[in-house]
Design a protein around this motif. Structure first.
Motif, PDB file in Angstrom:
ATOM      1  N   ASP A 187      46.812  37.164  19.093  1.00  0.00           N
ATOM      2  CA  ASP A 187      46.027  38.315  18.625  1.00  0.00           C
ATOM      3  C   ASP A 187      46.935  39.536  18.651  1.00  0.00           C
ATOM      4  O   ASP A 187      46.959  40.298  19.622  1.00  0.00           O
ATOM      5  CB  ASP A 187      44.806  38.512  19.529  1.00  0.00           C
ATOM      6  CG  ASP A 187      43.825  39.532  18.972  1.00  0.00           C
ATOM      7  OD1 ASP A 187      44.234  40.334  18.112  1.00  0.00           O
ATOM      8  OD2 ASP A 187      42.658  39.539  19.413  1.00  0.00           O
ATOM      9  N   TYR A 188      47.698  39.734  17.588  1.00  0.00           N
ATOM     10  CA  TYR A 188      48.684  40.809  17.556  1.00  0.00           C
ATOM     11  C   TYR A 188      48.025  42.182  17.495  1.00  0.00           C
ATOM     12  O   TYR A 188      48.547  43.155  18.036  1.00  0.00           O
ATOM     13  CB  TYR A 188      49.616  40.613  16.359  1.00  0.00           C
ATOM     14  CG  TYR A 188      50.326  39.284  16.374  1.00  0.00           C
ATOM     15  CD1 TYR A 188      50.959  38.824  17.529  1.00  0.00           C
ATOM     16  CD2 TYR A 188      50.367  38.470  15.246  1.00  0.00           C
ATOM     17  CE1 TYR A 188      51.616  37.604  17.565  1.00  0.00           C
ATOM     18  CE2 TYR A 188      51.029  37.242  15.271  1.00  0.00           C
ATOM     19  CZ  TYR A 188      51.635  36.818  16.432  1.00  0.00           C
ATOM     20  OH  TYR A 188      52.278  35.596  16.461  1.00  0.00           O
ATOM     21  N   ARG A 189      46.876  42.258  16.873  1.00  0.00           N
ATOM     22  CA  ARG A 189      46.153  43.528  16.763  1.00  0.00           C
ATOM     23  C   ARG A 189      45.779  44.058  18.147  1.00  0.00           C
ATOM     24  O   ARG A 189      46.051  45.209  18.493  1.00  0.00           O
ATOM     25  CB  ARG A 189      44.903  43.312  15.903  1.00  0.00           C
ATOM     26  CG  ARG A 189      44.234  44.576  15.400  1.00  0.00           C
ATOM     27  CD  ARG A 189      43.080  44.206  14.487  1.00  0.00           C
ATOM     28  NE  ARG A 189      43.536  43.420  13.346  1.00  0.00           N
ATOM     29  CZ  ARG A 189      44.033  43.954  12.235  1.00  0.00           C
ATOM     30  NH1 ARG A 189      44.116  45.264  12.122  1.00  0.00           N
ATOM     31  NH2 ARG A 189      44.422  43.195  11.239  1.00  0.00           N
ATOM     32  N   ASN A 190      45.167  43.199  18.940  1.00  0.00           N
ATOM     33  CA  ASN A 190      44.761  43.625  20.277  1.00  0.00           C
ATOM     34  C   ASN A 190      45.943  43.742  21.230  1.00  0.00           C
ATOM     35  O   ASN A 190      45.887  44.500  22.199  1.00  0.00           O
ATOM     36  CB  ASN A 190      43.715  42.663  20.844  1.00  0.00           C
ATOM     37  CG  ASN A 190      42.322  42.973  20.341  1.00  0.00           C
ATOM     38  OD1 ASN A 190      41.899  44.124  20.321  1.00  0.00           O
ATOM     39  ND2 ASN A 190      41.602  41.952  19.905  1.00  0.00           N
ATOM     40  N   LYS A 193      47.050  47.245  20.784  1.00  0.00           N
ATOM     41  CA  LYS A 193      46.100  48.134  21.476  1.00  0.00           C
ATOM     42  C   LYS A 193      46.403  48.206  22.961  1.00  0.00           C
ATOM     43  O   LYS A 193      46.417  49.290  23.566  1.00  0.00           O
ATOM     44  CB  LYS A 193      44.672  47.626  21.278  1.00  0.00           C
ATOM     45  CG  LYS A 193      44.045  47.915  19.934  1.00  0.00           C
ATOM     46  CD  LYS A 193      42.598  47.438  19.940  1.00  0.00           C
ATOM     47  CE  LYS A 193      41.900  47.695  18.623  1.00  0.00           C
ATOM     48  NZ  LYS A 193      40.488  47.265  18.653  1.00  0.00           N
ATOM     49  N   ARG A 249      44.488  53.184  16.631  1.00  0.00           N
ATOM     50  CA  ARG A 249      43.413  52.239  16.934  1.00  0.00           C
ATOM     51  C   ARG A 249      42.408  52.140  15.798  1.00  0.00           C
ATOM     52  O   ARG A 249      41.643  51.198  15.726  1.00  0.00           O
ATOM     53  CB  ARG A 249      42.694  52.654  18.219  1.00  0.00           C
ATOM     54  CG  ARG A 249      43.553  52.448  19.465  1.00  0.00           C
ATOM     55  CD  ARG A 249      42.874  52.990  20.693  1.00  0.00           C
ATOM     56  NE  ARG A 249      43.747  52.860  21.853  1.00  0.00           N
ATOM     57  CZ  ARG A 249      43.578  53.544  22.974  1.00  0.00           C
ATOM     58  NH1 ARG A 249      42.583  54.397  23.081  1.00  0.00           N
ATOM     59  NH2 ARG A 249      44.386  53.374  23.988  1.00  0.00           N
ATOM     60  N   LEU A 253      45.145  49.430  13.008  1.00  0.00           N
ATOM     61  CA  LEU A 253      44.450  48.266  13.540  1.00  0.00           C
ATOM     62  C   LEU A 253      43.123  47.966  12.863  1.00  0.00           C
ATOM     63  O   LEU A 253      42.328  47.207  13.381  1.00  0.00           O
ATOM     64  CB  LEU A 253      44.237  48.441  15.052  1.00  0.00           C
ATOM     65  CG  LEU A 253      45.544  48.615  15.838  1.00  0.00           C
ATOM     66  CD1 LEU A 253      45.267  48.804  17.310  1.00  0.00           C
ATOM     67  CD2 LEU A 253      46.455  47.419  15.631  1.00  0.00           C
ATOM     68  N   THR A 254      42.883  48.553  11.710  1.00  0.00           N
ATOM     69  CA  THR A 254      41.670  48.196  10.977  1.00  0.00           C
ATOM     70  C   THR A 254      41.865  46.836  10.340  1.00  0.00           C
ATOM     71  O   THR A 254      42.982  46.383  10.105  1.00  0.00           O
ATOM     72  CB  THR A 254      41.347  49.235   9.886  1.00  0.00           C
ATOM     73  OG1 THR A 254      42.505  49.394   9.057  1.00  0.00           O
ATOM     74  CG2 THR A 254      40.956  50.558  10.502  1.00  0.00           C
ATOM     75  N   ASP A 255      40.762  46.181  10.019  1.00  0.00           N
ATOM     76  CA  ASP A 255      40.815  44.795   9.565  1.00  0.00           C
ATOM     77  C   ASP A 255      41.542  44.603   8.247  1.00  0.00           C
ATOM     78  O   ASP A 255      41.985  43.509   7.930  1.00  0.00           O
ATOM     79  CB  ASP A 255      39.396  44.227   9.450  1.00  0.00           C
ATOM     80  CG  ASP A 255      38.751  44.060  10.815  1.00  0.00           C
ATOM     81  OD1 ASP A 255      37.515  44.031  10.867  1.00  0.00           O
ATOM     82  OD2 ASP A 255      39.497  43.958  11.799  1.00  0.00           O
ATOM     83  N   GLU A 258      47.257  44.111   7.705  1.00  0.00           N
ATOM     84  CA  GLU A 258      47.804  42.964   8.420  1.00  0.00           C
ATOM     85  C   GLU A 258      48.768  43.422   9.509  1.00  0.00           C
ATOM     86  O   GLU A 258      49.638  44.256   9.280  1.00  0.00           O
ATOM     87  CB  GLU A 258      48.533  42.041   7.442  1.00  0.00           C
ATOM     88  CG  GLU A 258      49.098  40.803   8.107  1.00  0.00           C
ATOM     89  CD  GLU A 258      49.831  39.898   7.131  1.00  0.00           C
ATOM     90  OE1 GLU A 258      50.399  38.893   7.576  1.00  0.00           O
ATOM     91  OE2 GLU A 258      49.811  40.214   5.920  1.00  0.00           O
ATOM     92  N   VAL A 259      48.609  42.878  10.700  1.00  0.00           N
ATOM     93  CA  VAL A 259      49.491  43.174  11.817  1.00  0.00           C
ATOM     94  C   VAL A 259      50.263  41.907  12.138  1.00  0.00           C
ATOM     95  O   VAL A 259      49.680  40.866  12.412  1.00  0.00           O
ATOM     96  CB  VAL A 259      48.700  43.646  13.051  1.00  0.00           C
ATOM     97  CG1 VAL A 259      49.644  43.910  14.211  1.00  0.00           C
ATOM     98  CG2 VAL A 259      47.901  44.900  12.719  1.00  0.00           C
TER      99      VAL A 259
END
Length: 284
Positions: A187-190, A193, A249, A253-255, A258-259
């Motif tokens: 989970d690269y997005r989190n 964060k 954030r 990091l919005t859907d 792509e992260v």
């Protein structure tokens, strides 16, 4: 992340495989060699392989150039054709006994055969396996390249100091590593964060204000501990003013954005390095 990793009993480098190959990665790499190299070029263990055929030329190249064996000792059947079963069996036996760096030598050799002759995109499949098992290496243009350095690993390990004073920082950083290194569902997005939150938590502790946010905290730290203004501004801009109203954030990091693993790794290493930098400043 396991308990042993959170308390510093198991090294972070066990999650990011640098100068090592664990059993899962070893198995995945062998499957890649078997399925995405030998199977793709049409190796059939029940058929003979003529020495002068395309597959025969590949086998002879591996036998003589990589293993540096004698040409007349390549495994053959009674008809003097190459025995695919014995040949691949020889490679498999060697592969699971070889050192981690020798395995990468072999991947590199196969990749160069592919680039110069086969054109089956072996490197793409191989890199997928390396990425899934958190290897610190990738195939780039027929060469094994290290994408995660020893220095980066050290920065992360040093930032994870087992001290109650820094417990909130360690919690966020450990969680960032857990998200990043999850081999089944990264989970690269989190992870990003949590990396940012680790820096913010440290700054809150330093200024003694749990309700502040990163930008004002960094301003106080800049003035009190002589942090260069340009460095403070760079980090503030990089982290996008981590306020509830906007910033990283709510944008990066919005859907719909792509992260990647590279994004998450950059933030994890950068945040760890900045945490170490601020801790050194506090000690002076």
């Amino acid at each position: 992340m396991r308990f042993s990793q959170r308390i510093g009993k198991t090294s972070v480098r066990d999650s990011i495989q640098i100068e090592s190959i664990d059993e899962k990665l070893e198995n995945r790499l062998w499957n890649t060699i078997q399925i995405n190299f030998f199977d793709v070029i049409g190796v059939n263990f029940h058929h003979k392989i003529d020495n002068d055929s395309d597959i025969g030329l590949v086998f002879n190249s591996i036998w003589q150039e990589f293993f540096e064996n004698r040409a007349d000792e390549i495994p053959k059947n009674q008809q003097r054709d190459i025995s695919a079963r014995e040949f691949v069996g020889y490679i498999k036996d060697w592969f699971f006994k070889s050192n981690w760096f020798e395995k990468y030598d072999f991947l590199e050799f196969l990749s160069k055969i592919d680039i110069n002759y086969l054109k089956i995109e072996f490197d793409v499949r191989c890199n997928n396996s390396l990425k899934k098992e958190m290897s610190a290496y990738r195939l780039v243009d027929g060469h094994i390249v290290q994408i995660t350095s020893e220095e980066e690993i050290v920065e992360i390990e040093d930032a994870l100091v087992n001290s109650s004073k820094w417990e909130p920082v360690n919690t966020h950083l450990s969680t960032a590593i857990e998200y990043f290194s999850n081999r089944k569902n990264p989970d690269y997005r989190n992870s990003i964060k949590e990396s940012i939150s680790a820096v913010e938590s440290l700054c809150k502790i330093i200024v003694g204000n749990n309700s502040t946010t990163l930008a004002p905290a960094l301003k106080i730290i800049e003035e009190k501990y002589k942090v260069h203004g340009a460095l403070r501004s760079a980090f503030t801009a990089l982290y996008g003013y981590t306020s509830d109203a906007g910033g990283i954030r709510h944008s990066l990091l919005t859907d719909d954005i792509e992260v990647s693993m590279e994004d998450a790794k950059f933030m994890l290493v950068s945040c760890s390095a900045f945490i170490n930098y601020l801790k050194v400043k506090l000690e002076k």
